[in-house]
Motif scaffolding. Structure first.
Motif, PDB file in Angstrom:
ATOM      1  N   ASP A  76       0.857  -1.204   0.000  1.00  0.00           N
ATOM      2  CA  ASP A  76       0.000   0.000   0.000  1.00  0.00           C
ATOM      3  C   ASP A  76       0.888   1.248   0.000  1.00  0.00           C
ATOM      4  O   ASP A  76       1.769   1.401   0.842  1.00  0.00           O
ATOM      5  N   SER A  77       0.657   2.153  -0.958  1.00  0.00           N
ATOM      6  CA  SER A  77       1.511   3.343  -1.086  1.00  0.00           C
ATOM      7  C   SER A  77       1.098   4.475  -0.158  1.00  0.00           C
ATOM      8  O   SER A  77       1.760   5.504  -0.112  1.00  0.00           O
ATOM      9  N   ASN A  78       0.012   4.289   0.585  1.00  0.00           N
ATOM     10  CA  ASN A  78      -0.446   5.382   1.459  1.00  0.00           C
ATOM     11  C   ASN A  78      -0.996   4.796   2.754  1.00  0.00           C
ATOM     12  O   ASN A  78      -2.157   4.972   3.106  1.00  0.00           O
ATOM     13  N   TYR A  79      -0.120   4.087   3.495  1.00  0.00           N
ATOM     14  CA  TYR A  79      -0.512   3.448   4.745  1.00  0.00           C
ATOM     15  C   TYR A  79       0.534   3.739   5.823  1.00  0.00           C
ATOM     16  O   TYR A  79       1.222   2.857   6.297  1.00  0.00           O
ATOM     17  N   PRO A  80       0.686   5.046   6.163  1.00  0.00           N
ATOM     18  CA  PRO A  80       1.674   5.405   7.169  1.00  0.00           C
ATOM     19  C   PRO A  80       1.255   4.888   8.551  1.00  0.00           C
ATOM     20  O   PRO A  80       0.064   4.739   8.808  1.00  0.00           O
ATOM     21  N   PRO A  81       2.218   4.600   9.437  1.00  0.00           N
ATOM     22  CA  PRO A  81       3.675   4.718   9.232  1.00  0.00           C
ATOM     23  C   PRO A  81       4.310   3.443   8.675  1.00  0.00           C
ATOM     24  O   PRO A  81       5.511   3.270   8.763  1.00  0.00           O
ATOM     25  N   TYR A  82       3.473   2.529   8.107  1.00  0.00           N
ATOM     26  CA  TYR A  82       4.014   1.261   7.617  1.00  0.00           C
ATOM     27  C   TYR A  82       4.624   1.420   6.225  1.00  0.00           C
ATOM     28  O   TYR A  82       5.702   0.899   5.959  1.00  0.00           O
ATOM     29  N   VAL A 121       8.729   4.994   1.955  1.00  0.00           N
ATOM     30  CA  VAL A 121       9.356   4.825   3.268  1.00  0.00           C
ATOM     31  C   VAL A 121       8.353   4.220   4.230  1.00  0.00           C
ATOM     32  O   VAL A 121       7.169   4.134   3.946  1.00  0.00           O
ATOM     33  N   GLY A 122       8.855   3.814   5.424  1.00  0.00           N
ATOM     34  CA  GLY A 122       7.971   3.312   6.462  1.00  0.00           C
ATOM     35  C   GLY A 122       8.563   2.108   7.171  1.00  0.00           C
ATOM     36  O   GLY A 122       9.619   1.573   6.809  1.00  0.00           O
ATOM     37  N   PHE A 123       7.872   1.680   8.222  1.00  0.00           N
ATOM     38  CA  PHE A 123       8.319   0.567   9.047  1.00  0.00           C
ATOM     39  C   PHE A 123       8.464  -0.711   8.211  1.00  0.00           C
ATOM     40  O   PHE A 123       9.488  -1.407   8.290  1.00  0.00           O
ATOM     41  N   SER A 124       7.428  -1.035   7.401  1.00  0.00           N
ATOM     42  CA  SER A 124       7.479  -2.262   6.598  1.00  0.00           C
ATOM     43  C   SER A 124       8.590  -2.196   5.553  1.00  0.00           C
ATOM     44  O   SER A 124       9.222  -3.219   5.243  1.00  0.00           O
ATOM     45  N   ILE A 125       8.846  -1.008   5.010  1.00  0.00           N
ATOM     46  CA  ILE A 125       9.910  -0.848   4.006  1.00  0.00           C
ATOM     47  C   ILE A 125      11.272  -1.135   4.638  1.00  0.00           C
ATOM     48  O   ILE A 125      12.120  -1.844   4.071  1.00  0.00           O
ATOM     49  N   VAL A 161      15.277  -7.177  -3.032  1.00  0.00           N
ATOM     50  CA  VAL A 161      13.826  -6.961  -2.905  1.00  0.00           C
ATOM     51  C   VAL A 161      13.451  -5.692  -3.663  1.00  0.00           C
ATOM     52  O   VAL A 161      13.948  -4.607  -3.368  1.00  0.00           O
ATOM     53  N   ARG A 162      12.579  -5.852  -4.646  1.00  0.00           N
ATOM     54  CA  ARG A 162      12.034  -4.710  -5.396  1.00  0.00           C
ATOM     55  C   ARG A 162      10.623  -4.417  -4.860  1.00  0.00           C
ATOM     56  O   ARG A 162       9.723  -5.231  -4.979  1.00  0.00           O
ATOM     57  N   ILE A 163      10.473  -3.232  -4.224  1.00  0.00           N
ATOM     58  CA  ILE A 163       9.200  -2.876  -3.570  1.00  0.00           C
ATOM     59  C   ILE A 163       8.464  -1.860  -4.436  1.00  0.00           C
ATOM     60  O   ILE A 163       9.018  -0.836  -4.824  1.00  0.00           O
ATOM     61  N   ILE A 164       7.206  -2.159  -4.708  1.00  0.00           N
ATOM     62  CA  ILE A 164       6.367  -1.277  -5.541  1.00  0.00           C
ATOM     63  C   ILE A 164       5.182  -0.802  -4.705  1.00  0.00           C
ATOM     64  O   ILE A 164       4.414  -1.611  -4.170  1.00  0.00           O
ATOM     65  N   GLY A 165       5.025   0.519  -4.571  1.00  0.00           N
ATOM     66  CA  GLY A 165       3.889   1.094  -3.852  1.00  0.00           C
ATOM     67  C   GLY A 165       2.728   1.336  -4.809  1.00  0.00           C
ATOM     68  O   GLY A 165       2.902   1.905  -5.882  1.00  0.00           O
ATOM     69  N   LYS A 166       1.531   0.874  -4.418  1.00  0.00           N
ATOM     70  CA  LYS A 166       0.344   1.014  -5.274  1.00  0.00           C
ATOM     71  C   LYS A 166      -0.861   1.417  -4.424  1.00  0.00           C
ATOM     72  O   LYS A 166      -0.884   1.187  -3.209  1.00  0.00           O
ATOM     73  N   ASP A 167      -1.865   2.009  -5.094  1.00  0.00           N
ATOM     74  CA  ASP A 167      -3.172   2.162  -4.451  1.00  0.00           C
ATOM     75  C   ASP A 167      -3.632   0.781  -3.994  1.00  0.00           C
ATOM     76  O   ASP A 167      -3.500  -0.202  -4.714  1.00  0.00           O
ATOM     77  N   TRP A 168      -4.174   0.705  -2.773  1.00  0.00           N
ATOM     78  CA  TRP A 168      -4.401  -0.592  -2.141  1.00  0.00           C
ATOM     79  C   TRP A 168      -5.343  -1.485  -2.951  1.00  0.00           C
ATOM     80  O   TRP A 168      -5.110  -2.688  -3.090  1.00  0.00           O
ATOM     81  N   ASN A 169      -6.395  -0.930  -3.506  1.00  0.00           N
ATOM     82  CA  ASN A 169      -7.330  -1.742  -4.293  1.00  0.00           C
ATOM     83  C   ASN A 169      -6.658  -2.287  -5.552  1.00  0.00           C
ATOM     84  O   ASN A 169      -6.850  -3.439  -5.946  1.00  0.00           O
ATOM     85  N   THR A 209       1.507  -5.735   4.081  1.00  0.00           N
ATOM     86  CA  THR A 209       0.501  -4.952   4.846  1.00  0.00           C
ATOM     87  C   THR A 209      -0.896  -5.510   4.614  1.00  0.00           C
ATOM     88  O   THR A 209      -1.837  -4.790   4.364  1.00  0.00           O
ATOM     89  N   LEU A 210      -1.023  -6.849   4.740  1.00  0.00           N
ATOM     90  CA  LEU A 210      -2.291  -7.520   4.463  1.00  0.00           C
ATOM     91  C   LEU A 210      -2.874  -8.076   5.757  1.00  0.00           C
ATOM     92  O   LEU A 210      -2.151  -8.636   6.584  1.00  0.00           O
ATOM     93  N   PHE A 211      -4.189  -7.904   5.966  1.00  0.00           N
ATOM     94  CA  PHE A 211      -4.902  -8.554   7.054  1.00  0.00           C
ATOM     95  C   PHE A 211      -5.395  -9.909   6.555  1.00  0.00           C
ATOM     96  O   PHE A 211      -5.727 -10.077   5.384  1.00  0.00           O
ATOM     97  N   LYS A 212      -5.479 -10.869   7.473  1.00  0.00           N
ATOM     98  CA  LYS A 212      -5.959 -12.205   7.121  1.00  0.00           C
ATOM     99  C   LYS A 212      -7.470 -12.273   7.313  1.00  0.00           C
ATOM    100  O   LYS A 212      -8.002 -11.788   8.304  1.00  0.00           O
TER     101      LYS A 212
END
Length: 664
Positions: A61-67, A77-81, A95-103, A119-122
């Motif tokens: 998710d590209s807009n889920y601070p502070p993760y 940036v963020g904790f998960s990054i 690791v290649r990290i791509i930030g996207k709109d969550w949907n 950043t996924l819930f089960k």
């Protein structure tokens, strides 16, 4: 997996060595060597599975601070990054990290465009699609609500409010499944907080850390409170599609290499989880001594001020009770608004008038209250009133007319008064006084004055007209005495009969100017109608049809009731063309089990316009160029004097129906 293979190979070696048909030492040596080589090969293959993956593509998710979020430079940036950067360092896997709109991130992950989603819930739906890693962070989802909303002790207190949340997240399904009927979804958490900063959102559900991050970012952290108990708790996972289960083993193995110290440092950096530092015990001792002295001084001050404070609190409580009593039991509507027009408090009469609860009205805008919302001009007037008060800093007043929830028309005098604090508008007092009775009394007074003037006019006209009738009567008697023609004799008889009715009518009008006096008789109502038809339709090209389903007499004043029929029949004839038709129906009628007689007089004339039908019984109102405006006014007075009712229905171009209902 490696350990299981090794155990299997040891078992095979022992079995082969103990088997009797392999007694030959050479054969045993060759088989043992083959088994050792296969064991080494299997070990190599298992190790190779761990290192074969030299790079991983992760979507997040590209807009889920502070993760995970984009900083002002456009970097992710963020904790998960940072956890993934540690993973790279520990494993050597790029690791290649791509930030996207969550949907979009979820959709493209399901299409197989990435190795891992972070950043996924089960939930049960996702468990059918993904293989999940170990959880790496607990996330508590809370409801935040505007500080002006009062009485919120738990999440269920907010079920009457609209709850905003992020589209496509687990929170939407939780809210719907737990009885929150009014949910508004936003494309991202940030869009939702932007709406809250503009006053468009008063309650929203979001992860606690993310919520605080955005509230501070938009500087509205002091405008919102948090429900202490989480709405629900969840954990953050990384996940791969079911077919890539081995990849999750690699991820878990790599992440486990991050030490607890490194993990705590990252949490301190992103969440503010600070550890206790070593401190100087001498400073602690001095601090305790100073604190003790300070507490003692405060105790002495508190001891002396306690009585004063208690007395003052009692006075304030009494004042508060008095204010609330006056406020809540006032005989008109009072509401306390903030400077933008949102309701903070409303008294009892507002809630009763609008049929709304205190929880529902809190934080509603004045222009959206049920009293005004059905009328766009009134809503706009309320907005203009708030704007006027804020610009001019003094009271705005206006009168409004509304239709209440029971369909009754009511008039109110509305005022908006600013309350200034430190020379700034802090609150606005809105007051609405019901002036419906005053408006009604004013109209009745005007009608009474018109009626008095009319009585004087009628009295004068009747007196003069009576003198004219006396002259006409004398001439008719002279002509009758000199006439010898039988046909003219009959016409003169009818003319004299009409004169007598006119004289009687004038007498009644003179009585009416002093107050109508009734002379009751037992009357055949059908016979009165026939007389009126014979008198008023003679020589006219109009068809008449009288149906008498009543066939009984009633008690009434025949002269005045004849005047009623004359007026209505004359009006009907004047409204029709040469092919006019007049239908009259007499029938029984009941009101609350009381017997009445109903007379319906229906014509096929030009009809009465809708905007004029309510005025036809008013004195001096007429649509005719030579009309006096008295006929139907007198008709209504005569019918009501008899204790009856008169009704009218009309449609332009199709005709008019008068219904006269008289006590039997």
């Amino acid at each position: 997996m490696i350990r299981e293979n090794t155990q299997c190979e040891v078992f095979l070696i022992r079995s082969f060595l103990n088997n009797s048909f392999l007694g030959n030492r050479v054969m045993k040596f060759l088989i043992l060597k083959l088994l050792v080589l296969s064991t080494v090969l299997l070990l190599f293959l298992n190790i190779n599975l761990l290192i074969a993956k030299d790079s991983i593509t992760v979507v997040i998710d590209s807009n889920y601070p502070p993760y995970s979020y984009m900083d002002k430079n456009g970097d992710l940036v963020g904790f998960s990054i940072d956890l993934w950067r540690e993973f790279e360092e520990k494993t050597g896997i790029k690791v290649r990290i791509i930030g996207k709109d969550w949907n979009i991130a979820q959709k493209e992950m399901e299409e197989g465009k990435y190795d891992i989603i972070d950043t996924l819930f089960k939930n049960p739906v996702r468990e059918k699609i993904y293989t999940f890693s170990k959880p790496y962070e607990d996330v508590d989802t809370h409801i935040f609500y505007h500080k002006n909303i009062t009485g919120i002790a738990e999440n269920s207190n907010l079920k009457g409010f609209q709850i905003a949340t992020k589209k496509g997240g687990a929170t939407v399904q939780f809210l719907k499944g737990n009885g929150f009927p009014n949910i508004k979804e936003y494309e991202s958490d940030e869009e939702m907080i932007k709406a809250a900063s503009k006053g468009e959102v008063v309650a929203f559900a979001i992860g606690k850390n993310t919520g605080y991050y955005f509230l501070y970012k938009y500087k509205i952290q002091n405008n919102f409170k948090i429900v202490p108990k989480p709405l629900f708790s969840n954990k953050l996972y990384r996940a791969a599609l079911k077919k890539n289960e081995n990849l999750i083993n690699i991820i878990n193995t790599g992440m486990d290499k991050i030490s607890n110290k490194e993990l705590e440092d990252l949490k301190e950096k992103w969440f503010g989880v600070y550890q206790l530092k070593e401190f100087n015990y001498k400073i602690l001792v001095y601090a305790i001594i100073l604190l003790t002295i300070g507490l003692f001084i405060l105790f002495i001050i508190n001891f002396f001020l306690n009585k004063v404070i208690k007395n003052r609190n009692k006075q304030l409580e009494m004042e508060r009770i008095k204010f609330l009593s006056v406020f809540d039991n006032a005989d008109h509507m009072i509401a306390l608004l903030d400077k933008d027009g949102y309701v903070i408090e409303a008294n009892k009469i507002i809630l009763e008038t609008m049929k709304i609860t205190k929880d529902q009205i809190n934080m509603m805008h004045l222009s959206t209250l049920p009293l005004f919302v059905h009328s766009k001009p009134l809503s706009e007037k309320m907005n203009l009133g708030i704007e006027y008060v804020n610009q001019n800093r003094h009271t705005a007043k206006t009168d409004i007319t509304i239709i209440d929830t029971d369909g009754n028309e009511k008039s109110f005098s509305l005022s908006l008064t600013p309350i200034l604090m430190d020379n700034d508008i802090r609150y606005i007092i809105a007051e609405g006084k019901d002036i419906s009775d005053f408006i009604k009394m004013t109209k009745e007074l005007e009608q009474y004055k018109a009626s008095k003037n009319l009585e004087m006019l009628v009295s004068g006209l009747a007196h003069d007209f009576n003198n004219l009738l006396a002259g006409i009567s004398n001439y008719l008697i002279i002509i009758k005495d000199k006439n010898k023609d039988p046909e003219i004799e009959l016409l003169l008889e009818r003319t004299l009969s009409a004169y007598k009715r006119a004289a009687n009518l004038v007498k009644q009008i003179l009585s009416f100017s002093k107050g109508i006096q009734l002379t009751y008789s037992d009357v055949d109502i059908a016979d009165l109608i026939r007389q009126s038809l014979n008198l008023n339709t003679a020589g006219k090209n109009i068809k008449t049809n009288l149906i008498d389903n009543y066939n009984k007499n009633i008690k009434c004043d025949p002269n005045l009731i004849s005047e009623v029929f004359d007026n209505i029949i004359i009006n009907a004839i004047q409204s029709t063309t040469d092919n006019g038709k007049l239908d009259i129906l007499l029938e029984p009628y009941k009101i609350d089990d009381i017997d009445f007689a109903s007379i319906k007089i229906k014509d096929n004339g030009c009809g009465i316009p809708k905007d004029k039908i309510d005025k036809i019984f008013q004195p001096l109102y007429t649509t005719k160029s030579k009309g006096s405006g008295l006929g139907l006014y007198m008709v209504k007075l005569i019918v009501e004097k008899h204790g009856g009712i008169i009704k009218v229905e009309s449609e332009e171009g199709k005709g008019t129906t008068f219904q006269i209902i008289l006590p039997a």
